[in-house]
Design a protein around this motif. Structure first.
Motif, short mmCIF file in Angstrom:
data_model
loop_
_atom_site.label_atom_id
_atom_site.label_comp_id
_atom_site.label_asym_id
_atom_site.label_seq_id
_atom_site.Cartn_x
_atom_site.Cartn_y
_atom_site.Cartn_z
N GLU A 5 32.48 5.78 29.92
CA GLU A 5 32.20 5.68 28.25
C GLU A 5 30.81 5.32 28.08
O GLU A 5 30.26 5.57 27.18
CB GLU A 5 33.29 4.53 27.82
CG GLU A 5 34.65 5.32 27.53
CD GLU A 5 34.69 6.34 26.45
OE1 GLU A 5 33.79 6.11 25.45
OE2 GLU A 5 35.46 7.32 26.68
N PHE A 6 30.55 4.41 29.10
CA PHE A 6 28.92 3.98 28.96
C PHE A 6 28.02 5.14 29.17
O PHE A 6 27.00 5.33 28.36
CB PHE A 6 28.64 2.92 30.15
CG PHE A 6 27.20 2.35 30.15
CD1 PHE A 6 26.91 1.31 29.25
CD2 PHE A 6 26.39 2.72 30.85
CE1 PHE A 6 25.80 0.86 29.05
CE2 PHE A 6 24.86 2.32 30.76
CZ PHE A 6 24.82 1.30 30.01
N HIS B 102 38.37 0.95 35.21
CA HIS B 102 37.02 0.72 35.63
C HIS B 102 36.16 2.18 35.19
O HIS B 102 34.92 2.01 34.84
CB HIS B 102 37.01 0.08 36.86
CG HIS B 102 37.34 -1.12 36.86
ND1 HIS B 102 38.30 -1.67 37.58
CD2 HIS B 102 36.93 -2.64 36.08
CE1 HIS B 102 38.62 -2.96 37.63
NE2 HIS B 102 37.72 -3.42 36.42
N ALA B 103 36.85 3.01 36.19
CA ALA B 103 36.16 4.33 35.93
C ALA B 103 35.95 4.83 34.45
O ALA B 103 34.77 5.36 34.13
CB ALA B 103 37.21 5.42 36.66
N LYS B 104 37.03 4.61 33.75
CA LYS B 104 36.72 4.87 32.23
C LYS B 104 35.61 4.28 31.45
O LYS B 104 34.99 4.78 30.68
CB LYS B 104 38.21 4.95 31.26
CG LYS B 104 38.10 5.24 30.07
CD LYS B 104 39.36 5.13 29.46
CE LYS B 104 39.38 5.44 27.76
NZ LYS B 104 40.47 5.26 27.24
N HIS C 214 32.70 -4.85 39.40
CA HIS C 214 32.64 -3.69 38.30
C HIS C 214 31.87 -4.41 37.09
O HIS C 214 31.38 -3.87 36.34
CB HIS C 214 33.92 -3.18 38.02
CG HIS C 214 34.43 -2.52 39.35
ND1 HIS C 214 35.35 -3.22 40.22
CD2 HIS C 214 34.11 -1.39 40.08
CE1 HIS C 214 35.75 -2.67 41.03
NE2 HIS C 214 34.81 -1.55 41.06
N GLY C 215 32.61 -5.59 36.86
CA GLY C 215 32.08 -6.52 35.51
C GLY C 215 30.56 -6.92 35.91
O GLY C 215 30.16 -6.52 34.81
#
Length: 150
Positions: free
Chosen positions: A114-115, A108-110, A49-50
């Motif tokens: 947000e992105f 991660h979903a948040k 995810h990063g």
């Protein structure tokens, strides 16, 4: 015959740092192709995810820096800059990014949501939502309480 979507990006963890850097470059190129041809992208994102967010942020950073250079070259910000920004986003990002095999956490979903919000409504992204709360209270005729704590 043109494909309906850009092939899945296998961003699975494994290998050396060099292999990861290559995967990120390839993923970025795939995003560019998908954006150019207006095709959605399918992303296989397991424990990466990063790296996924790093590539998306790099694309956004480039869009913002290009928009800033264009504004400076044309003599400053103008009323049409918002439309130009949205057009630049459409050229930089595919119309949709579908994720499957997502192993992320709620955090991660948040982060991803947000992105997306930052892309679609950059004016609403601020310091912890204080600006929005203050605006809501002002429209209701109430004064916001100070954020300072004694």
């Amino acid at each position: 015959k043109m494909a309906k979507f850009v092939r899945e990006f296998p961003s699975e963890k494994g290998g050396k740092t060099t292999a990861l850097q290559l995967q990120k470059r390839v993923f970025r190129k795939q995003l560019e192709l998908a954006a150019k041809w207006s095709r959605p992208v399918s992303v296989h994102c397991v424990n990466m995810h990063g790296s996924f967010m790093e590539v998306l942020r790099d694309v956004l950073r480039d869009v913002l820096s290009d928009a800033k250079r264009s504004a400076e070259a044309s003599g400053g910000m103008k009323g049409g800059d918002d439309a130009a920004y949205r057009c630049a986003l459409r050229r930089a990002f595919p119309p949709a990014i579908a994720m499957h095999s997502f192993t992320g956490t709620a955090h991660h979903a948040k982060e991803i949501l947000e992105f997306e919000k930052e892309l679609l409504h950059p004016e609403s992204v601020d310091d912890g939502g204080r600006k929005r709360r203050k605006q809501k209270l002002q429209t209701k005729g109430m004064e916001p309480q100070s954020d300072e704590r004694n």
